[in-house]
Design an enzyme around this catalytic site. Structure first.
Site, PDB file in Angstrom:
ATOM      1  N   LEU A  54       0.906  -1.082  -0.323  1.00  0.00           N
ATOM      2  CA  LEU A  54       0.287  -0.168  -0.164  1.00  0.00           C
ATOM      3  C   LEU A  54       0.877   0.944  -0.173  1.00  0.00           C
ATOM      4  O   LEU A  54       1.837   1.375   0.678  1.00  0.00           O
ATOM      5  CB  LEU A  54      -1.308  -0.235   1.410  1.00  0.00           C
ATOM      6  CG  LEU A  54      -2.319  -0.738   1.223  1.00  0.00           C
ATOM      7  CD1 LEU A  54      -2.563  -0.929   2.552  1.00  0.00           C
ATOM      8  CD2 LEU A  54      -3.162  -0.158  -0.031  1.00  0.00           C
ATOM      9  N   ASP A  55       0.786   2.193  -0.792  1.00  0.00           N
ATOM     10  CA  ASP A  55       0.813   3.396  -0.778  1.00  0.00           C
ATOM     11  C   ASP A  55       1.295   4.204   0.501  1.00  0.00           C
ATOM     12  O   ASP A  55       0.211   4.044   1.030  1.00  0.00           O
ATOM     13  CB  ASP A  55       1.130   4.846  -2.330  1.00  0.00           C
ATOM     14  CG  ASP A  55       0.745   3.932  -3.532  1.00  0.00           C
ATOM     15  OD1 ASP A  55       1.771   3.439  -3.498  1.00  0.00           O
ATOM     16  OD2 ASP A  55       0.154   4.490  -4.324  1.00  0.00           O
ATOM     17  N   PRO A  56       1.970   4.818   0.861  1.00  0.00           N
ATOM     18  CA  PRO A  56       2.221   5.228   2.131  1.00  0.00           C
ATOM     19  C   PRO A  56       1.308   6.501   2.483  1.00  0.00           C
ATOM     20  O   PRO A  56       0.258   6.819   3.380  1.00  0.00           O
ATOM     21  CB  PRO A  56       3.073   6.606   2.583  1.00  0.00           C
ATOM     22  CG  PRO A  56       4.467   5.712   0.944  1.00  0.00           C
ATOM     23  CD  PRO A  56       3.648   5.155  -0.119  1.00  0.00           C
TER      24      PRO A  56
END
Length: 237
Positions: A54-56
């Site tokens: 998951l992206d930050p």
């Protein structure tokens, strides 16, 4: 709650973690890893990994596998995923989300419910999608985001993905909330960008949450800090 031992984790466990905003997936895994090492005296090299980054700037379900269950990571990564989020129309960013600043603005006055519905239908089924240049995919031995940050232009080939469901759950222009069910390899940031183009405007992602991976739900997940503070009190050495 079942009490788990170091042997349980080395044999294999699936942990459902709710990744917080601004945490990388690596940070979340590392937090769980060191919590277990500290509590159960597991060896520092015990196996642990996650099934899908998951992206930050995204939150939600991160499946973490330990021990022998790390062999299940490819299987889990291949399962369908569900996301909810928000697209803002009328502007784009180079990263297709809030990681970078707005670089272009577009009109939105022409956007009607009918136009939104026509655009929505275009993204259901098997489609070609171009990943964002700000992504971890590799090109010529470098991550795409490394090329982007260096100001280098790269040709990114499209890839086949499948969107099983795409629902607009709230329309309050320029904001649109959505729910999407999609295959492995789908970039929701690209969906936001492409949806903006489909309504003759621009679009970027401002909120993203992964709610499901296969039969696993974020409703049953625990954030890493809670895992550290509460869950480990039920573990025994």
């Amino acid at each position: 709650m079942e009490k788990l031992t170091s042997e349980n984790f080395q044999e294999g466990q699936i942990l459902l973690i709710d990744k917080p905003l601004n945490w990388s997936s690596f940070q979340a895994v590392n937090k769980i890893k060191w919590t277990l090492i500290k509590k159960l005296h597991l060896p520092k090299k015990f196996k642990i990994g996650h099934a899908g980054t998951l992206d930050p700037l995204a939150t939600g379900l991160l499946i973490i596998c330990t021990g022998k269950f790390t062999k299940r990571i490819p299987e889990l990564q291949g399962q369908i995923k569900e996301y909810t989020g928000t697209i803002v129309l009328g502007a784009t960013t180079p990263s297709y989300d809030l990681e970078t600043e707005i670089n272009e603005t577009f009109p939105t006055a022409h956007i009607t419910p009918d136009l939104l519905e026509q655009a929505r239908l275009k993204f259901i089924g098997n489609i070609d999608q171009i990943p964002p240049v700000f992504s971890a995919l590799k090109k010529e031995g470098k991550r795409l985001y490394e090329h982007a940050r260096a100001g280098e232009e790269v040709d990114i080939p499209s890839r086949k993905i499948e969107i099983a469901e795409f629902e607009l759950t709230r329309i309050a222009l320029p904001e649109i909330d959505f729910r999407v069910v999609c295959s492995k390899g789908t970039y929701i940031r690209s969906l936001a960008f492409d949806f903006g183009k489909a309504v003759n405007s621009g679009g970027h992602l401002t909120r993203l949450r992964r709610t499901k991976i296969g039969d696993f739900s974020a409703d049953n997940a625990m954030d890493p800090i809670t895992f550290e503070k509460i869950y480990t009190t039920d573990l025994t050495e």
